[in-house]
Scaffold this motif. Structure first.
Motif, mmCIF file in Angstrom:
data_model
loop_
_atom_site.group_PDB
_atom_site.id
_atom_site.type_symbol
_atom_site.label_atom_id
_atom_site.label_comp_id
_atom_site.label_asym_id
_atom_site.label_seq_id
_atom_site.Cartn_x
_atom_site.Cartn_y
_atom_site.Cartn_z
ATOM 1 N N HIS A 44 0.872 -1.182 0.000
ATOM 2 C CA HIS A 44 0.000 0.000 0.000
ATOM 3 C C HIS A 44 0.903 1.224 0.000
ATOM 4 N N LEU A 45 0.914 1.948 -1.114
ATOM 5 C CA LEU A 45 1.822 3.080 -1.273
ATOM 6 C C LEU A 45 1.132 4.390 -0.938
ATOM 7 N N PRO A 50 3.577 7.422 -7.163
ATOM 8 C CA PRO A 50 3.580 5.957 -7.211
ATOM 9 C C PRO A 50 4.223 5.363 -8.457
ATOM 10 N N TYR A 53 7.662 3.936 -8.171
ATOM 11 C CA TYR A 53 7.889 2.749 -7.357
ATOM 12 C C TYR A 53 7.518 1.451 -8.056
ATOM 13 N N THR A 66 -0.988 -1.123 -4.422
ATOM 14 C CA THR A 66 -2.162 -0.273 -4.217
ATOM 15 C C THR A 66 -1.719 1.171 -4.058
ATOM 16 N N PHE A 67 -2.242 2.023 -4.929
ATOM 17 C CA PHE A 67 -1.909 3.452 -4.920
ATOM 18 C C PHE A 67 -3.129 4.256 -4.484
ATOM 19 N N HIS A 68 -2.918 5.509 -4.130
ATOM 20 C CA HIS A 68 -4.017 6.379 -3.707
ATOM 21 C C HIS A 68 -4.568 7.174 -4.881
ATOM 22 N N ALA A 72 -3.212 10.216 -8.025
ATOM 23 C CA ALA A 72 -3.053 9.644 -9.363
ATOM 24 C C ALA A 72 -4.221 9.949 -10.298
ATOM 25 N N TRP A 76 -3.951 7.613 -13.753
ATOM 26 C CA TRP A 76 -4.206 6.298 -13.186
ATOM 27 C C TRP A 76 -4.232 5.193 -14.231
ATOM 28 N N LEU A 79 -0.748 4.193 -14.870
ATOM 29 C CA LEU A 79 -0.231 3.533 -13.680
ATOM 30 C C LEU A 79 -0.724 2.093 -13.597
#
Length: 201
Positions: A44-45, A50, A53, A66-68, A72, A76, A79
């Motif tokens: 969970h970042l 993101p 990473y 898992t990104f927020h 994003a 997104w 990503l």
């Protein structure tokens, strides 16, 4: 799917003075863990960048990324494609103040996320009090997407698990309630039974 209850490590990656103020662990820790386990490593970042990473975590052996959504919104789709291209499972998280509707397009996209993480505390620090009002988001997601993996993170333990499970959460993140317990295995068993029981109803 009971991620953290089924031999899974949830790894929270934070960057100082970015999305949250504290710093936890990164790719080197994942790489070290991967040498000793085949468990699903759920990352969970809580970072503002993101995309930076994706490669390091994939090379380290991360299973889920898992990104927020809050950081994003502009990219997104790129990503998610990047995460999937590296063999990881994409998820999206939302803070308590973020409307649940903001993740609908990511679940319904041509290249969708495969998990939605509803934060039940403000992200960044462990040991916070569970926010029961966040269960409305879980219910909305479960009603709209019956097969979706819905994760909850923050303040989960024996006294709050039934609320999360009955709302439709099937992936549980528990930290303080397990690691601070005299009998951690007993707490895990309580959480597992609650989720499994709710899924059977």
């Amino acid at each position: 799917m009971l991620h953290t209850l089924c031999c899974t490590a949830l790894l929270k990656l934070c960057a100082p003075n970015h999305f949250v103020p504290n710093l936890t662990i990164g790719a080197p820790v994942i790489e070290s863990l991967r040498k000793h386990t085949k468990a699903y490593l759920d990352c969970h970042l809580m970072v503002t960048n993101p995309l930076d990473y994706v490669d390091p975590l994939a090379k380290a052996g991360a299973s889920g990324f898992t990104f927020h959504i809050e950081v994003a919104k502009e990219y997104w789709q790129e990503l998610i494609r990047s995460i999937k291209s590296k063999g990881m499972r994409p998820g999206v998280a939302l803070k308590p103040t973020t409307p649940v509707e903001e993740v609908f397009s990511l679940v319904e996209a041509e290249d969708p996320v495969e998990l939605v993480l509803v934060m039940t505390v403000e992200p960044g620090f462990g040991g916070q009090k569970f926010m029961p009002e966040m269960m409305e988001k879980v219910r909305a997601l479960r009603n709209k997407y019956p097969a979706l993996d819905i994760e909850v993170d923050g303040g989960l333990g024996p006294s709050t698990i039934d609320a999360a499970a009955s709302a439709g959460a099937n992936c549980i993140v528990a930290g303080s309630s397990i690691f601070g317990a005299t009998e951690p295995a007993e707490v895990i068993n309580i959480l597992r039974k609650s989720v499994e029981g709710a899924q059977q109803n």
